[in-house]
Write an enzyme that holds these catalytic residues in place. Structure first.
Site, short mmCIF file in Angstrom:
data_model
loop_
_atom_site.label_atom_id
_atom_site.label_comp_id
_atom_site.label_asym_id
_atom_site.label_seq_id
_atom_site.Cartn_x
_atom_site.Cartn_y
_atom_site.Cartn_z
N GLY A 1 1.07 -1.17 -0.30
CA GLY A 1 0.03 -0.30 -0.22
C GLY A 1 0.65 1.45 0.10
N GLN B 1 3.22 9.74 1.21
CA GLN B 1 3.94 8.93 1.24
C GLN B 1 4.67 10.04 0.14
OE1 GLN B 1 2.53 5.28 2.41
NE2 GLN B 1 4.89 5.26 3.18
N CYS C 1 7.00 -0.25 7.32
CA CYS C 1 6.31 0.76 6.15
C CYS C 1 7.43 0.85 5.31
CB CYS C 1 6.04 2.10 7.30
SG CYS C 1 5.68 3.60 6.43
N LEU C 2 6.64 1.97 4.39
CA LEU C 2 8.13 2.36 2.86
C LEU C 2 8.43 3.55 3.69
CD1 LEU C 2 5.87 1.57 -0.14
CD2 LEU C 2 7.43 -0.05 0.74
N HIS D 1 -3.27 0.90 8.23
CA HIS D 1 -1.77 1.44 7.85
C HIS D 1 -2.26 2.67 7.07
CE1 HIS D 1 2.62 1.40 8.50
NE2 HIS D 1 2.42 1.65 7.06
N GLU D 2 -2.54 2.27 5.68
CA GLU D 2 -2.35 3.42 4.55
C GLU D 2 -3.22 4.63 5.48
OE1 GLU D 2 -0.08 3.95 3.15
OE2 GLU D 2 0.14 1.85 3.23
N HIS E 1 -2.00 6.64 8.16
CA HIS E 1 -1.18 7.63 7.63
C HIS E 1 -1.93 9.07 6.83
CE1 HIS E 1 3.43 6.28 6.35
NE2 HIS E 1 2.43 5.12 6.04
ZN ZN Z 1 3.52 3.61 5.63
#
Ligand code: ZN
Length: 170
Positions: free
Chosen positions: A46, A51, A93-94, A135-136, A139
């Site tokens: 995701g 981000q 997380c990216l 999670h998304e 964000h």
């Molecule tokens: Zn993340």
């Protein structure tokens, strides 16, 4: 298809609540397409718009993950309409590369939002995918996964992250 730069957790844009999308246009559609390419290039499941430096209320997610088949969707102005009991599992997380922690998330969620044509979307998800949705959506509210940890655990992770960052720059 240009890949977008994924900002890391030090970037203040990740701390701001994203603005609701009230105009779905070609620019937004292009952004969403590039976000999908970027998500796969980064081996993510995701990716939220902030981000990649855009403070707009949308994310992309691969809802095919449990079927082991790519099925990317774009969800605009998402809300969680139902959730149930919390379970602990590891996530990453990216924007906080290579660090993982056990986080409490609902096992099931129902999410409502809109697609690029402005049509309403509804998804029910469980397990890993339900976790990714939560999670998304965090964000988009300016929340990072380590905010769900105790202060002590969070500061240990933050120190690890800063140490890694120095190693990369050095
Ligand atoms: Zn993340």
């Amino acid at each position: 298809m240009p890949f977008l730069k994924i900002v890391n957790c030090m970037d203040p844009i990740l701390r701001k609540k994203c603005l609701k999308v009230d105009n779905i246009d070609e620019t937004l559609a292009q952004l969403a397409d590039n976000m999908i390419d970027t998500m796969y290039a980064a081996s993510g499941l995701g990716l939220a718009a902030n981000q990649v430096g855009v403070s707009s209320d949308l994310f992309v997610i691969d809802v095919g993950v449990q079927k082991e088949k790519r099925d990317p969707v774009i969800i605009i102005n998402p809300v969680i309409t139902a959730s149930d009991e919390l379970v602990m599992a590891e996530e990453g997380c990216l924007s906080i590369p290579d660090l993982f922690a056990e986080i409490n998330r609902s096992q099931h969620v129902e999410v409502k939002g809109y697609d690029l044509k402005g049509n309403e979307l509804r998804y029910e998800a469980e397990g890993f995918l339900a976790r990714a949705f939560q999670h998304e959506m965090d964000h988009l509210k300016g929340i990072l996964f380590w905010d769900n940890l105790s202060k002590v655990k969070r500061s240990i992770m933050q120190r690890k992250f800063k140490k890694k960052l120095k190693e990369v720059i050095a």
